[in-house]
Design a protein around this motif. Structure first.
Motif, short mmCIF file in Angstrom:
data_model
loop_
_atom_site.label_atom_id
_atom_site.label_comp_id
_atom_site.label_asym_id
_atom_site.label_seq_id
_atom_site.Cartn_x
_atom_site.Cartn_y
_atom_site.Cartn_z
N MET A 1 -4.60 -13.80 0.09
CA MET A 1 -5.23 -14.98 0.67
C MET A 1 -6.49 -15.36 -0.11
N LEU B 1 -4.31 -17.63 8.52
CA LEU B 1 -3.36 -18.56 7.89
C LEU B 1 -3.47 -19.95 8.50
N PHE C 1 -6.54 -21.53 6.96
CA PHE C 1 -6.24 -21.87 5.56
C PHE C 1 -5.38 -23.15 5.48
N MET D 1 3.25 -13.35 4.75
CA MET D 1 2.54 -14.56 5.19
C MET D 1 3.50 -15.64 5.70
#
Lengths: 117, 117, 117, 117
Positions: C93, D11, D14, D72
């Motif tokens: 990430m 996530l 992001f 992910m």
């Protein structure tokens, strides 16, 4: 008519008779190809390399059917995008011949990391 | 000689010239096929279905090369296992015709869950 | 103990009780992961993007089970190779944050071709 | 907060910062997962099973990054569909324990064809 064209013609007829073209976007066909490839790979996952060269009759039949499924979706996809598979393969083999000149890459697993990227 | 046989002969020569047959167990070829299928699918992942039917030139060329890669590994695998792809496809299409009779499955996405299992 | 470690411990016990560790080379586990991913993808292949966001109950249960299968093989694989998944994700990430700075890549499908390569 | 929830929260942030949620239909995320799985598998394709247990440093780093990518996308997908991965895994392990009772399936490759279907 070539193998590829013969199969593509048969697939087109099969698809039309069921009115399935509506589901056959290239995106969807690529997904279906991935699904069938997964089923093909699953047949080999617990076999050693040596065992994979001599599968029993039931496994071989399963592999045979999955190979057919992958081939069909690949040709449906190519057909949708007007890609000539025989020509695409010929071009890719020429690219590979330049990328992996025979003497230099002979017998090398290390250099043969990504053979056909 | 058929398309499939022509390609398989060329692939055999290409492989022999580089002494790569040692890496080409069916298990390994199935994995390579899965890797190439992954690259093919990745080209479609952020496209809508409509966009996937009309990719830009660079994407189309990438798709073309990945289709060639998938085709090559599929034929290398079939060759190793003495599977006749044209015949395997013909048999699978007959099985599918019986499994999905045209009137009953016409236009049905619900029944067409797993088209070619 | 973290989620990942809890699951890995349970998987290790499950595997040992059946003496299945002999089949669990990283190569084989990667293949099994590919097979399960293929099954997961197959659930979405004929759905539109909108339909995929609201699958019917049977499809959702199938997806749920395939997600579990993918998660289990991923953790079995990471465990075999002593890879800390939580840490690997954190590092990736950070790499992605540098590679795709937020203002520049905002809302861009074109640049977001290969989000997490 | 669990590992899974921590990662899913990161996530989400992001994704939001880049306005990428528009691309993240479950269908698209499943395809992205398949693409990353293909890259993961490709790292193992020419390795023997024994080699796959002790990859060199560069290969191990590549595998580590691909494992992170698969993890992910799996969590992005589960998040979109409100699927609790830890709970789904626990349920699947119970199903597997019933399906593959320990004494009967001990050490059996033949019966262990499809371990987690």
């Amino acid at each position: 008519m070539s193998d590829f064209q013969t199969i593509q013609q048969a697939l087109r007829r099969f698809t039309d008779e069921r009115d399935w073209a509506q589901f056959h976007s290239p995106k969807n066909l690529a997904m279906a190809l991935a699904g069938e490839t997964g089923e093909l790979v699953a047949n080999f996952q617990w076999l050693t390399e040596a065992q994979s060269a001599a599968p029993d009759a039931a496994t071989k039949q399963a592999i045979r059917e999955e190979i057919a499924d992958v081939q069909m979706y690949l040709l449906l996809l190519a057909d949708k995008l007007d890609i000539d598979v025989a020509q695409a393969v010929a071009e890719k083999m020429e690219m590979n011949a330049r990328k992996y000149p025979a003497p230099e890459f002979s017998g090398s697993a290390r250099k043969y990391d990504r053979p056909a990227d």
